[in-house]
Write a protein that holds these residues in place. Structure first.
Motif, PDB file in Angstrom:
ATOM      1  N   SER A   7       0.786  -1.342   0.087  1.00 30.36           N
ATOM      2  CA  SER A   7       0.106  -0.020  -0.147  1.00 30.36           C
ATOM      3  C   SER A   7       0.862   1.297  -0.003  1.00 30.36           C
ATOM      4  N   ASN A   8       2.027   1.137   0.324  1.00 30.98           N
ATOM      5  CA  ASN A   8       2.926   2.603   0.380  1.00 30.98           C
ATOM      6  C   ASN A   8       3.465   2.924  -1.184  1.00 30.98           C
ATOM      7  N   ASN A   9       3.074   2.086  -2.229  1.00 29.87           N
ATOM      8  CA  ASN A   9       3.253   2.381  -3.573  1.00 29.87           C
ATOM      9  C   ASN A   9       2.134   2.779  -4.071  1.00 29.87           C
ATOM     10  N   TYR A  10       1.001   3.344  -3.299  1.00 30.78           N
ATOM     11  CA  TYR A  10      -0.140   3.853  -4.108  1.00 30.78           C
ATOM     12  C   TYR A  10      -0.337   5.400  -3.378  1.00 30.78           C
ATOM     13  N   LYS A  11      -0.668   6.285  -4.343  1.00 34.37           N
ATOM     14  CA  LYS A  11      -0.942   7.540  -4.114  1.00 34.37           C
ATOM     15  C   LYS A  11      -2.246   7.736  -3.776  1.00 34.37           C
ATOM     16  N   TYR A  12      -2.850   8.468  -2.733  1.00 28.35           N
ATOM     17  CA  TYR A  12      -4.107   8.383  -2.477  1.00 28.35           C
ATOM     18  C   TYR A  12      -4.965   7.172  -2.237  1.00 28.35           C
ATOM     19  N   ASP A  20      10.742   2.460  -8.488  1.00 32.09           N
ATOM     20  CA  ASP A  20      11.756   1.355  -8.723  1.00 32.09           C
ATOM     21  C   ASP A  20      10.831   0.143  -9.478  1.00 32.09           C
ATOM     22  N   ASP A  21       9.634   0.115  -9.899  1.00 33.49           N
ATOM     23  CA  ASP A  21       9.107  -0.600 -10.650  1.00 33.49           C
ATOM     24  C   ASP A  21       9.310  -0.215 -12.273  1.00 33.49           C
ATOM     25  N   ARG A  23       8.172  -1.579 -14.899  1.00 31.34           N
ATOM     26  CA  ARG A  23       6.802  -1.967 -15.808  1.00 31.34           C
ATOM     27  C   ARG A  23       5.877  -0.681 -15.823  1.00 31.34           C
ATOM     28  N   ILE A  24       5.190  -0.755 -17.086  1.00 33.96           N
ATOM     29  CA  ILE A  24       4.483   0.363 -17.468  1.00 33.96           C
ATOM     30  C   ILE A  24       2.925   0.009 -17.035  1.00 33.96           C
ATOM     31  N   ILE A  25       2.627  -1.134 -17.341  1.00 33.78           N
ATOM     32  CA  ILE A  25       1.362  -1.606 -16.951  1.00 33.78           C
ATOM     33  C   ILE A  25       1.554  -2.978 -15.862  1.00 33.78           C
ATOM     34  N   VAL A  26       0.742  -2.839 -14.928  1.00 35.54           N
ATOM     35  CA  VAL A  26       0.809  -3.635 -13.836  1.00 35.54           C
ATOM     36  C   VAL A  26      -0.364  -4.139 -13.290  1.00 35.54           C
ATOM     37  N   PRO A  27      -0.353  -5.308 -12.888  1.00 35.13           N
ATOM     38  CA  PRO A  27      -1.602  -5.919 -12.191  1.00 35.13           C
ATOM     39  C   PRO A  27      -2.313  -5.066 -11.028  1.00 35.13           C
ATOM     40  N   VAL A  37      -1.860   1.571 -14.648  1.00 33.96           N
ATOM     41  CA  VAL A  37      -0.555   1.832 -15.172  1.00 33.96           C
ATOM     42  C   VAL A  37       0.346   2.213 -14.049  1.00 33.96           C
ATOM     43  N   ASN A  38       1.540   2.499 -14.218  1.00 32.62           N
ATOM     44  CA  ASN A  38       2.638   2.806 -13.053  1.00 32.62           C
ATOM     45  C   ASN A  38       2.852   4.100 -13.397  1.00 32.62           C
TER      46      ASN A  38
END
Length: 65
Positions: A7-12, A20-21, A23-27, A37-38
């Motif tokens: 959850s630390n990799n999500y804004k709002y 650090d990832d 990938r452009i498109i992620v699950p 999208v990242n």
């Protein structure tokens, strides 16, 4: 743990943003709900802009009732 599950990799709590990832498109966090999208990747803004452009053009070109 998969980076998309942190959850630390999500804004709002909604927008996946992880520099650090590479990938452009992620699950999504819940895998069966699709992909996202990242937003830390610059190309993601071009993808979202392209999708928005297609929707706007379709709305303008569509016949009016």
């Amino acid at each position: 743990m998969e980076p998309t599950e942190d959850s630390n990799n999500y804004k709002y709590g909604v927008f996946y943003y992880n520099k650090d990832d590479s990938r452009i498109i992620v699950p999504k966090r819940i895998k069966y709900m699709g992909w996202t999208v990242n937003f830390a990747h610059p190309l993601s803004y071009l993808i979202m802009g392209g999708i928005l452009a297609v929707v706007i053009v379709a709305w303008i070109v569509a016949p009016q009732k």
